[in-house]
Structures are given as C-alpha cells and as structure tokens.
Scaffold this motif. Structure first.
Motif, PDB file in Angstrom:
ATOM      1  N   MET A 167      45.141  70.736  41.515  1.00 30.66           N
ATOM      2  CA  MET A 167      44.373  69.894  40.651  1.00 30.66           C
ATOM      3  C   MET A 167      42.894  70.287  40.648  1.00 30.66           C
ATOM      4  N   ASN A 168      42.459  70.939  41.758  1.00 30.24           N
ATOM      5  CA  ASN A 168      41.053  71.334  41.831  1.00 30.24           C
ATOM      6  C   ASN A 168      40.747  72.483  40.891  1.00 30.24           C
ATOM      7  N   LYS A 169      41.722  73.310  40.571  1.00 29.39           N
ATOM      8  CA  LYS A 169      41.491  74.461  39.725  1.00 29.39           C
ATOM      9  C   LYS A 169      41.425  74.074  38.246  1.00 29.39           C
ATOM     10  N   LEU A 170      41.815  72.862  37.910  1.00 29.15           N
ATOM     11  CA  LEU A 170      41.804  72.430  36.510  1.00 29.15           C
ATOM     12  C   LEU A 170      40.415  71.968  36.124  1.00 29.15           C
ATOM     13  N   SER A 171      40.149  72.146  34.864  1.00 31.50           N
ATOM     14  CA  SER A 171      38.855  71.682  34.376  1.00 31.50           C
ATOM     15  C   SER A 171      38.828  70.152  34.402  1.00 31.50           C
ATOM     16  N   LYS A 172      37.612  69.644  34.349  1.00 35.93           N
ATOM     17  CA  LYS A 172      37.439  68.200  34.432  1.00 35.93           C
ATOM     18  C   LYS A 172      38.167  67.498  33.296  1.00 35.93           C
ATOM     19  N   THR A 173      38.175  67.985  32.111  1.00 35.45           N
ATOM     20  CA  THR A 173      38.839  67.375  30.970  1.00 35.45           C
ATOM     21  C   THR A 173      40.342  67.388  31.167  1.00 35.45           C
ATOM     22  N   LYS A 174      40.878  68.523  31.602  1.00 38.82           N
ATOM     23  CA  LYS A 174      42.332  68.604  31.799  1.00 38.82           C
ATOM     24  C   LYS A 174      42.756  67.708  32.952  1.00 38.82           C
ATOM     25  N   ARG A 175      41.921  67.642  33.972  1.00 35.87           N
ATOM     26  CA  ARG A 175      42.258  66.788  35.099  1.00 35.87           C
ATOM     27  C   ARG A 175      42.281  65.314  34.651  1.00 35.87           C
ATOM     28  N   ASN A 176      41.352  64.927  33.859  1.00 36.32           N
ATOM     29  CA  ASN A 176      41.328  63.560  33.329  1.00 36.32           C
ATOM     30  C   ASN A 176      42.550  63.293  32.440  1.00 36.32           C
ATOM     31  N   MET A 177      42.946  64.305  31.673  1.00 33.39           N
ATOM     32  CA  MET A 177      44.139  64.158  30.815  1.00 33.39           C
ATOM     33  C   MET A 177      45.393  63.981  31.672  1.00 33.39           C
ATOM     34  N   VAL A 178      45.508  64.769  32.738  1.00 33.32           N
ATOM     35  CA  VAL A 178      46.677  64.655  33.626  1.00 33.32           C
ATOM     36  C   VAL A 178      46.679  63.276  34.281  1.00 33.32           C
ATOM     37  N   LEU A 179      45.536  62.818  34.747  1.00 33.80           N
ATOM     38  CA  LEU A 179      45.465  61.483  35.356  1.00 33.80           C
ATOM     39  C   LEU A 179      45.833  60.395  34.336  1.00 33.80           C
ATOM     40  N   LEU A 180      45.372  60.569  33.125  1.00 31.05           N
ATOM     41  CA  LEU A 180      45.690  59.603  32.074  1.00 31.05           C
ATOM     42  C   LEU A 180      47.190  59.561  31.800  1.00 31.05           C
ATOM     43  N   VAL A 181      47.822  60.737  31.751  1.00 29.57           N
ATOM     44  CA  VAL A 181      49.271  60.797  31.536  1.00 29.57           C
ATOM     45  C   VAL A 181      49.997  60.122  32.693  1.00 29.57           C
ATOM     46  N   TRP A 182      49.534  60.384  33.912  1.00 29.12           N
ATOM     47  CA  TRP A 182      50.151  59.747  35.077  1.00 29.12           C
ATOM     48  C   TRP A 182      49.960  58.222  35.029  1.00 29.12           C
ATOM     49  N   LEU A 183      48.820  57.764  34.653  1.00 23.66           N
ATOM     50  CA  LEU A 183      48.577  56.321  34.575  1.00 23.66           C
ATOM     51  C   LEU A 183      49.430  55.661  33.484  1.00 23.66           C
ATOM     52  N   ILE A 184      49.526  56.330  32.326  1.00 22.36           N
ATOM     53  CA  ILE A 184      50.363  55.781  31.253  1.00 22.36           C
ATOM     54  C   ILE A 184      51.817  55.758  31.686  1.00 22.36           C
ATOM     55  N   THR A 185      52.275  56.854  32.305  1.00 25.13           N
ATOM     56  CA  THR A 185      53.667  56.913  32.788  1.00 25.13           C
ATOM     57  C   THR A 185      53.912  55.820  33.811  1.00 25.13           C
ATOM     58  N   LEU A 186      52.992  55.643  34.733  1.00 27.27           N
ATOM     59  CA  LEU A 186      53.129  54.600  35.747  1.00 27.27           C
ATOM     60  C   LEU A 186      53.158  53.201  35.095  1.00 27.27           C
ATOM     61  N   ALA A 187      52.311  52.983  34.097  1.00 25.46           N
ATOM     62  CA  ALA A 187      52.285  51.691  33.404  1.00 25.46           C
ATOM     63  C   ALA A 187      53.595  51.433  32.662  1.00 25.46           C
ATOM     64  N   VAL A 188      54.124  52.455  31.986  1.00 24.71           N
ATOM     65  CA  VAL A 188      55.394  52.295  31.259  1.00 24.71           C
ATOM     66  C   VAL A 188      56.531  52.018  32.235  1.00 24.71           C
ATOM     67  N   LEU A 189      56.586  52.776  33.327  1.00 23.92           N
ATOM     68  CA  LEU A 189      57.639  52.547  34.323  1.00 23.92           C
ATOM     69  C   LEU A 189      57.513  51.158  34.948  1.00 23.92           C
ATOM     70  N   SER A 190      56.298  50.724  35.210  1.00 29.48           N
ATOM     71  CA  SER A 190      56.094  49.378  35.766  1.00 29.48           C
ATOM     72  C   SER A 190      56.557  48.311  34.769  1.00 29.48           C
ATOM     73  N   GLY A 191      56.261  48.496  33.479  1.00 28.84           N
ATOM     74  CA  GLY A 191      56.693  47.554  32.453  1.00 28.84           C
ATOM     75  C   GLY A 191      58.209  47.469  32.379  1.00 28.84           C
ATOM     76  N   TRP A 192      58.848  48.647  32.423  1.00 30.35           N
ATOM     77  CA  TRP A 192      60.312  48.648  32.397  1.00 30.35           C
ATOM     78  C   TRP A 192      60.876  47.965  33.646  1.00 30.35           C
ATOM     79  N   ALA A 193      60.279  48.234  34.787  1.00 32.83           N
ATOM     80  CA  ALA A 193      60.753  47.620  36.030  1.00 32.83           C
ATOM     81  C   ALA A 193      60.608  46.102  35.968  1.00 32.83           C
ATOM     82  N   LEU A 194      59.471  45.615  35.445  1.00 35.06           N
ATOM     83  CA  LEU A 194      59.274  44.168  35.330  1.00 35.06           C
ATOM     84  C   LEU A 194      60.261  43.541  34.344  1.00 35.06           C
TER      85      LEU A 194
END
Length: 196
Positions: free
Chosen positions: A1-28
């Motif tokens: 993750m350190n080798k990625l640019s700041k923008t790409k790293r933010n995009m990956v984190l955003l995808v992970w957060l959205i995925t986590l939110a969707v999975l949490s919604g389905w679980a609830l």
C-alpha cells in the motif's frame, strides 16, 4: 500500500469502506430477518401450546361435556313436548287460561284469532315456527307486569310483545277501578314445525 500513490490509496480505502458498509448492511438485514422469523416462530409456538392446553382440558372434561349435552337434549325435548300442538288456537287459549288462574286481578275478555304457524321472526334461522295470539283486557300496572314476567319465565317458548297500555275508563267511582289500565298485547308461541 505504501508504493501506491496517495490518490490510488484513497480509492482503495474508499472501495474497502464501501464494501465493508455493504456487507454490514446485508449482515444487519439478515439478522433482522432471522430475529423476525424467531419472533414469529415463538408466537406460533405459544399459540399452539395454548391450543394444546385447551384441547387437553376439553378432552379431560369430555365426560362432563357429554353429560351436559345429554341434559340439554332432555331439557329441549321437554320444552318441545310442551309446545303447541293439535288445534293451536285452543292450545294457546287453554294454556293462557290455566296460567291466568293465579292472577285474579287481571281480566282478559278479549282474544284475537291467532294465525296459522308462520316462519319465526324472533330469531333468524331458528328451526321453529310461531303463532301469535292477541289478548286484551284490564289490570293494574303492577299486576300486569308480574303476569308478563312470570309468564315469560314459565314458558320459555313464548314471548309477549307489542304491549299497549291506556288508562281504563272508570265505570264506578271505586278508587281501585281508577288505577286500572286497559291493555292489548300479542303473545308469540313457538310451534315445533313437525307437530300438527
């Protein structure tokens, strides 16, 4: 993750957060569905358990219920045996005259011709027919009230309806005559259809 640019790293984190939110919604949603199903199952179980207890109590009382049914059938047969039969008009007059013997203060000189038995209007879908006897006379209010109450209590298959009361014209100057009322009433007798 350190080798990625700041923008790409933010995009990956955003995808992970959205995925986590969707999975949490389905679980609830899944948990809520499970809890709703559990609640419905508990209610169904409680209803069935209550029904089971009721059925067990009813089965335990089966002999008592059967005995009560037999007593009710005998009581009904007794009432049906005392219902109008034969010449219905004569039966109605005879029954009324025998009952009236205990009420000396009531005069009933007027009897209207009753009709042939017709369909019952007292209760819907009732298996008996009815006949109506119109009666008129004079009595004091209290005596007439006692007569009506006692008559309907003794004859469970008869009802007094359409009672009309008017002050009786005093023929003599007697105080007791001024207390009298002129009355008209219809007495409905139930008739068992297969009796003639």
């Amino acid at each position: 993750m350190n080798k990625l640019s700041k923008t790409k790293r933010n995009m990956v984190l955003l995808v992970w957060l959205i995925t986590l939110a969707v999975l949490s919604g389905w679980a609830l949603m899944f948990l809520k569905w499970q809890l709703d199903e559990k609640h419905i199952a508990e209610q169904s179980f409680a209803n069935r358990q209550s029904l089971f207890i009721t059925m067990t109590n009813t089965l335990a009382r089966a002999d008592l219920i059967e005995r009560e049914r037999g007593e009710a059938e005998q009581e009904l047969a007794g009432a049906e045996a005392s219902m109008a039969g034969g010449d219905i008009y004569s039966w109605c007059l005879d029954t009324l005259q025998k009952f009236k013997q205990g009420y000396k203060n009531i005069e009933m000189p007027q009897f209207g011709q009753n009709n042939a038995p017709v369909e019952n209007t007292l209760l819907p879908k009732f298996p008996y027919k009815q006949t109506v006897l119109s009666v008129g006379g004079t009595a004091r209010f209290h005596d007439l009230g006692m007569f009506i109450a006692d008559f309907e209590n003794q004859f469970k298959f008869a009802r007094i309806v359409n009672v009309e009361l008017q002050p009786s014209p005093a023929i003599s100057g007697n105080e007791r005559d001024r207390e009298k009322l002129t009355f008209k009433m219809d007495i409905i007798f139930l008739v068992k259809p297969n009796r003639s």
